[in-house]
Design an enzyme around this catalytic site. Structure first.
Site, PDB file in Angstrom:
ATOM      1  N   LYS A  31       0.832  -1.207   0.000  1.00  0.00           N
ATOM      2  CA  LYS A  31       0.000   0.000   0.000  1.00  0.00           C
ATOM      3  C   LYS A  31       0.863   1.253   0.000  1.00  0.00           C
ATOM      4  CE  LYS A  31      -3.881  -2.290   1.965  1.00  0.00           C
ATOM      5  NZ  LYS A  31      -4.843  -2.492   2.972  1.00  0.00           N
ATOM      6  N   ALA A  56      -4.128   4.020   6.503  1.00  0.00           N
ATOM      7  CA  ALA A  56      -4.075   4.918   7.663  1.00  0.00           C
ATOM      8  C   ALA A  56      -2.835   4.660   8.520  1.00  0.00           C
ATOM      9  CB  ALA A  56      -5.342   4.780   8.501  1.00  0.00           C
ATOM     10  N   ARG A  83      -2.025   1.134  -4.352  1.00  0.00           N
ATOM     11  CA  ARG A  83      -0.997   0.135  -4.184  1.00  0.00           C
ATOM     12  C   ARG A  83       0.133   0.386  -5.173  1.00  0.00           C
ATOM     13  NH1 ARG A  83      -5.175  -1.559  -2.048  1.00  0.00           N
ATOM     14  NH2 ARG A  83      -5.425  -3.222  -0.572  1.00  0.00           N
ATOM     15  N   SER A 143      -7.687   3.592  -2.044  1.00  0.00           N
ATOM     16  CA  SER A 143      -7.751   3.347  -0.605  1.00  0.00           C
ATOM     17  C   SER A 143      -9.206   3.423  -0.172  1.00  0.00           C
ATOM     18  CB  SER A 143      -6.939   4.413   0.133  1.00  0.00           C
ATOM     19  OG  SER A 143      -7.262   4.449   1.508  1.00  0.00           O
ATOM     20  N   ALA A 152     -10.104   3.990   2.795  1.00  0.00           N
ATOM     21  CA  ALA A 152     -10.168   5.067   3.783  1.00  0.00           C
ATOM     22  C   ALA A 152     -10.058   6.453   3.157  1.00  0.00           C
ATOM     23  CB  ALA A 152      -9.057   4.886   4.820  1.00  0.00           C
TER      24      ALA A 152
END
Length: 122
Positions: free
Chosen positions: A24, A52, A75, A91, A93
């Protein structure tokens, strides 16, 4: 004791990638609280399970004179053997960043690598 580290924005590395293979990454907008100037940096840590976690690690290891926000992540598939870096996905998030910006920043740090991206995949 406050974290040791850069005192000026230009002392913050534009790119930090560790590991090989898929892991990531996030874009981080770093802003100097006093001067007001900012820049976009790329961080990808294979040991971080979540996007995160990368942001938390950067924040906790940096001095207090900066703010850190994440415009998005995805990624990276990094191969030193093939000299390729593939940036893709998003992502959950933070959403999907403009991967073209990531490519431009990473190419400066890895000039001998083929750096490409796709908005597909997770």
């Amino acid at each position: 004791m406050p974290p040791k580290g850069p005192k000026r924005l230009d002392e913050i590395a534009d790119v930090e990638l560790d590991g090989v293979g898929k892991f990531k990454y996030i874009q981080i907008l770093v802003k100097d609280k006093v001067r007001g100037d900012s820049k976009l940096v790329i961080r990808g840590y294979a040991h971080c399970a979540y996007h995160a976690d990368i942001l938390d690690e950067v924040k906790s290891s940096s001095p207090s004179g900066f703010t850190f926000t994440c415009p998005g992540g995805g990624r990276i598939d990094l191969s030193h053997e093939d000299k390729t870096i593939f940036i893709f996905g998003y992502s959950q998030a933070y959403g999907q960043p403009d991967h073209r910006k990531s490519v431009d920043i990473v190419k400066k740090y890895y000039p001998d690598y083929e750096v490409t991206y796709s908005n597909e995949g997770y």
